[in-house]
Design a protein around this motif. Sequence first.
Motif, PDB file in Angstrom:
ATOM      1  N   GLN A 357       0.807  -1.218   0.000  1.00 26.44           N
ATOM      2  CA  GLN A 357       0.000   0.000   0.000  1.00 26.44           C
ATOM      3  C   GLN A 357       0.835   1.260   0.000  1.00 26.44           C
ATOM      4  OE1 GLN A 357      -3.749   0.544   2.534  1.00 26.44           O
ATOM      5  NE2 GLN A 357      -2.341   1.934   3.577  1.00 26.44           N
ATOM      6  N   SER A 358       2.043   1.219   0.567  1.00 23.57           N
ATOM      7  CA  SER A 358       2.895   2.401   0.601  1.00 23.57           C
ATOM      8  C   SER A 358       3.406   2.790  -0.786  1.00 23.57           C
ATOM      9  CB  SER A 358       4.088   2.173   1.544  1.00 23.57           C
ATOM     10  OG  SER A 358       4.949   1.175   1.020  1.00 23.57           O
ATOM     11  N   LEU A 359       3.299   1.871  -1.746  1.00 29.11           N
ATOM     12  CA  LEU A 359       3.774   2.121  -3.108  1.00 29.11           C
ATOM     13  C   LEU A 359       2.635   2.311  -4.102  1.00 29.11           C
ATOM     14  CD1 LEU A 359       6.628  -0.551  -3.236  1.00 29.11           C
ATOM     15  CD2 LEU A 359       6.863   1.914  -2.803  1.00 29.11           C
ATOM     16  N   THR A 360       1.533   1.602  -3.926  1.00 21.88           N
ATOM     17  CA  THR A 360       0.414   1.690  -4.864  1.00 21.88           C
ATOM     18  C   THR A 360      -0.846   1.065  -4.271  1.00 21.88           C
ATOM     19  OG1 THR A 360      -0.309   1.197  -7.122  1.00 21.88           O
ATOM     20  CG2 THR A 360       0.911  -0.527  -5.989  1.00 21.88           C
ATOM     21  N   ASN A 361      -1.988   1.487  -4.780  1.00 25.04           N
ATOM     22  CA  ASN A 361      -3.263   0.836  -4.423  1.00 25.04           C
ATOM     23  C   ASN A 361      -3.896   0.196  -5.653  1.00 25.04           C
ATOM     24  OD1 ASN A 361      -4.063   3.229  -5.719  1.00 25.04           O
ATOM     25  ND2 ASN A 361      -6.028   3.214  -4.644  1.00 25.04           N
ATOM     26  N   VAL A 362      -3.125   0.058  -6.734  1.00 27.92           N
ATOM     27  CA  VAL A 362      -3.647  -0.461  -8.000  1.00 27.92           C
ATOM     28  C   VAL A 362      -3.062  -1.844  -8.268  1.00 27.92           C
ATOM     29  CG1 VAL A 362      -3.867  -0.084 -10.481  1.00 27.92           C
ATOM     30  CG2 VAL A 362      -3.834   1.874  -8.913  1.00 27.92           C
ATOM     31  N   VAL A 363      -3.947  -2.791  -8.550  1.00 22.74           N
ATOM     32  CA  VAL A 363      -3.504  -4.142  -8.878  1.00 22.74           C
ATOM     33  C   VAL A 363      -4.262  -4.617 -10.116  1.00 22.74           C
ATOM     34  CG1 VAL A 363      -5.184  -5.206  -7.306  1.00 22.74           C
ATOM     35  CG2 VAL A 363      -3.162  -6.499  -8.036  1.00 22.74           C
ATOM     36  N   THR A 364      -3.569  -5.294 -11.006  1.00 26.17           N
ATOM     37  CA  THR A 364      -4.169  -5.838 -12.223  1.00 26.17           C
ATOM     38  C   THR A 364      -4.182  -7.357 -12.150  1.00 26.17           C
ATOM     39  OG1 THR A 364      -3.424  -3.971 -13.557  1.00 26.17           O
ATOM     40  CG2 THR A 364      -4.008  -5.990 -14.735  1.00 26.17           C
ATOM     41  N   VAL A 365      -5.342  -7.929 -12.389  1.00 24.25           N
ATOM     42  CA  VAL A 365      -5.514  -9.377 -12.404  1.00 24.25           C
ATOM     43  C   VAL A 365      -5.597  -9.823 -13.864  1.00 24.25           C
ATOM     44  CG1 VAL A 365      -6.921 -11.323 -11.650  1.00 24.25           C
ATOM     45  CG2 VAL A 365      -6.732  -9.286 -10.212  1.00 24.25           C
ATOM     46  N   LYS A 366      -4.844 -10.854 -14.215  1.00 28.30           N
ATOM     47  CA  LYS A 366      -4.803 -11.342 -15.586  1.00 28.30           C
ATOM     48  C   LYS A 366      -5.257 -12.795 -15.635  1.00 28.30           C
ATOM     49  CE  LYS A 366      -0.816  -8.350 -16.541  1.00 28.30           C
ATOM     50  NZ  LYS A 366       0.587  -8.302 -17.042  1.00 28.30           N
ATOM     51  N   GLY A 367      -5.822 -13.172 -16.782  1.00 27.60           N
ATOM     52  CA  GLY A 367      -6.255 -14.552 -16.936  1.00 27.60           C
ATOM     53  C   GLY A 367      -6.781 -14.812 -18.329  1.00 27.60           C
ATOM     54  N   ARG A 368      -7.533 -15.899 -18.451  1.00 27.06           N
ATOM     55  CA  ARG A 368      -8.030 -16.311 -19.757  1.00 27.06           C
ATOM     56  C   ARG A 368      -9.393 -16.966 -19.600  1.00 27.06           C
ATOM     57  NH1 ARG A 368      -4.295 -19.652 -24.193  1.00 27.06           N
ATOM     58  NH2 ARG A 368      -5.042 -18.507 -26.042  1.00 27.06           N
ATOM     59  N   ALA A 369     -10.231 -16.846 -20.633  1.00 27.45           N
ATOM     60  CA  ALA A 369     -11.567 -17.438 -20.617  1.00 27.45           C
ATOM     61  C   ALA A 369     -11.686 -18.456 -21.751  1.00 27.45           C
ATOM     62  CB  ALA A 369     -12.629 -16.357 -20.761  1.00 27.45           C
ATOM     63  N   TYR A 370     -12.497 -19.492 -21.517  1.00 31.01           N
ATOM     64  CA  TYR A 370     -12.635 -20.592 -22.480  1.00 31.01           C
ATOM     65  C   TYR A 370     -14.097 -21.004 -22.608  1.00 31.01           C
ATOM     66  CZ  TYR A 370      -7.650 -21.212 -21.345  1.00 31.01           C
ATOM     67  OH  TYR A 370      -6.299 -21.014 -21.126  1.00 31.01           O
ATOM     68  N   TYR A 371     -14.420 -21.604 -23.755  1.00 30.04           N
ATOM     69  CA  TYR A 371     -15.670 -22.331 -23.911  1.00 30.04           C
ATOM     70  C   TYR A 371     -15.344 -23.752 -24.343  1.00 30.04           C
ATOM     71  CZ  TYR A 371     -15.568 -22.252 -29.065  1.00 30.04           C
ATOM     72  OH  TYR A 371     -15.241 -22.444 -30.375  1.00 30.04           O
ATOM     73  N   THR A 372     -16.306 -24.650 -24.172  1.00 35.26           N
ATOM     74  CA  THR A 372     -16.107 -26.054 -24.526  1.00 35.26           C
ATOM     75  C   THR A 372     -16.761 -26.330 -25.873  1.00 35.26           C
ATOM     76  OG1 THR A 372     -16.156 -26.649 -22.182  1.00 35.26           O
ATOM     77  CG2 THR A 372     -16.448 -28.435 -23.783  1.00 35.26           C
ATOM     78  N   ASP A 373     -15.964 -26.772 -26.856  1.00 32.71           N
ATOM     79  CA  ASP A 373     -16.504 -27.005 -28.191  1.00 32.71           C
ATOM     80  C   ASP A 373     -17.252 -28.339 -28.252  1.00 32.71           C
ATOM     81  OD1 ASP A 373     -14.620 -29.057 -28.475  1.00 32.71           O
ATOM     82  OD2 ASP A 373     -13.280 -27.883 -29.748  1.00 32.71           O
ATOM     83  N   GLU A 374     -17.766 -28.663 -29.453  1.00 34.96           N
ATOM     84  CA  GLU A 374     -18.598 -29.855 -29.610  1.00 34.96           C
ATOM     85  C   GLU A 374     -17.831 -31.152 -29.366  1.00 34.96           C
ATOM     86  OE1 GLU A 374     -17.105 -28.496 -33.667  1.00 34.96           O
ATOM     87  OE2 GLU A 374     -17.937 -27.619 -31.837  1.00 34.96           O
ATOM     88  N   ASN A 375     -16.481 -31.068 -29.375  1.00 36.56           N
ATOM     89  CA  ASN A 375     -15.643 -32.243 -29.111  1.00 36.56           C
ATOM     90  C   ASN A 375     -15.165 -32.311 -27.666  1.00 36.56           C
ATOM     91  OD1 ASN A 375     -15.714 -33.182 -31.845  1.00 36.56           O
ATOM     92  ND2 ASN A 375     -14.268 -31.534 -32.368  1.00 36.56           N
ATOM     93  N   GLY A 376     -15.686 -31.375 -26.826  1.00 37.17           N
ATOM     94  CA  GLY A 376     -15.321 -31.378 -25.414  1.00 37.17           C
ATOM     95  C   GLY A 376     -13.999 -30.717 -25.111  1.00 37.17           C
ATOM     96  N   ARG A 377     -13.438 -29.997 -26.085  1.00 32.48           N
ATOM     97  CA  ARG A 377     -12.152 -29.343 -25.869  1.00 32.48           C
ATOM     98  C   ARG A 377     -12.348 -27.876 -25.487  1.00 32.48           C
ATOM     99  NH1 ARG A 377      -9.587 -31.288 -31.527  1.00 32.48           N
ATOM    100  NH2 ARG A 377     -11.558 -30.281 -32.123  1.00 32.48           N
ATOM    101  N   SER A 378     -11.476 -27.372 -24.612  1.00 31.90           N
ATOM    102  CA  SER A 378     -11.536 -25.972 -24.206  1.00 31.90           C
ATOM    103  C   SER A 378     -10.903 -25.094 -25.271  1.00 31.90           C
ATOM    104  CB  SER A 378     -10.820 -25.766 -22.869  1.00 31.90           C
ATOM    105  OG  SER A 378     -11.525 -26.395 -21.821  1.00 31.90           O
TER     106      SER A 378
END
Length: 470
Positions: A357-378
Amino acid sequence: MKKYIVKMVALCSTIFLSLASQTNNIWAGESYKINNTVAKNYEVKYENITKLDLKTEKQLSNNKIKDYLTEQVKTQNSEVAVEEDSTSKIYYGTMTGKLSKTNDYLMYPAKLSAGEYLQAKLTLPTDPQIDYDLLLFDSSLSLIKSSDYVTCTTSEMATLDESIGYIANKDETVYVCVYSVGGGSNTESYTLDYTITTNFSDSSEPNENAKEAIDLSMNEMGANVSAKLNSPLDNDWYRFIVKEGDSYDKVRLNISSSSTTNGCKIEIYKNLVSDYYAMLRVGYGTGGEVALDAGTYYIRVVSTNTVDDFNAGDIPTYKLSVSQTTKVDKITITDYSAYHGTENVDYPEGKFYRVDQSLTNVVTVKGRAYYTDENGRSQPIANATIIGEVKDQQWEKLNRPDMSTVTSTAVTDSNGYYEMTFYLKTAVGGLSHFVTVSTHHYDLMDVTIKASSNDKATAKSKFYYLKYCD
């Protein structure tokens, strides 16, 4: 085809034009009524015109918020005195009239100079049995433009206004015609609003009705359009296709205006017939996501201002975005980022990322989103809306939700990645741990990331928020 046989007879009096964030949405579901009228063909005959002598006019200047010229008389042989310059000016006016039965009509001649843009909007009587069309003829009464929606009403919505636009390529007289193709009324009037813009220049015009809709080419990130609303009557029409597929979820639409005084909004329409245009409004607002069945849809961009409060000195440039979102089945959190943040800090609660907190109050969260196709793969999902929440456990224990929780949103890129920024509030320092030479006072933060369309697609994690060391 609807048939128009236009004869200038005594019944058809003619008048010279006197010139002068998400929001609520309503989606389809209520019953509608279509007034099926006869087919349309245009057969025009010229016989006689009776002109009225006098009308007044007002002018809006693009240089001032509301700079009206002194009202002046305009006859068929004289023009209003206007300075010769390149400034674009908007003249406007309103007429009302009645048509008593099918095939009645009224004609309004308007003199245009080369480069002037005429826009006209016809508001029909409320009777759902009435179907009037708005036509535009040249000086020899050859049809130039037509707006001929089939009357379509619901319990909450009147039929769509008829609208036309025409840019003169020479000095000429044109004739605006209100024509009944079905029914009439001796008590209910129609309203004809119109504007003429001088020194006009906009290559995207005219696209004043659904027949002139511009097709939006949507890639995986959607489509983006930037254009202007050139007058308070301007309608800009676009058409897009919702594609069917296992991964399809919703359609996201947003619009913004560059003007501080002139707003704009989106209206979404579905054509209910195949041979003409029976337009049912299925949504409106300034942005949001909506589930639409596969098919073709139309967008009308209109001003939120009236003729009286439209600021011609602040012509709005709008930005419209339309995209098709995909179902989210899985979300991951892959990384944290903060100024001088520290990885894998080992406190009693476990090894987590730490924000100082003494340096910053900003944090960035990173990630990824997926859907499952007709073959069951992400498969990675582009253009998915992701919602995030960071909750401070120590403020929660003090029953302070106003201090404990911050939220954010993000949209995944073409490869399914998201980055979500959170602005943290002051830490409590409710936890402590002695490390080597000092005691660290910190809070434990819970992170929840989920899909806006699927609460089951959720990822959770934690990080430390260091308050101070002593």
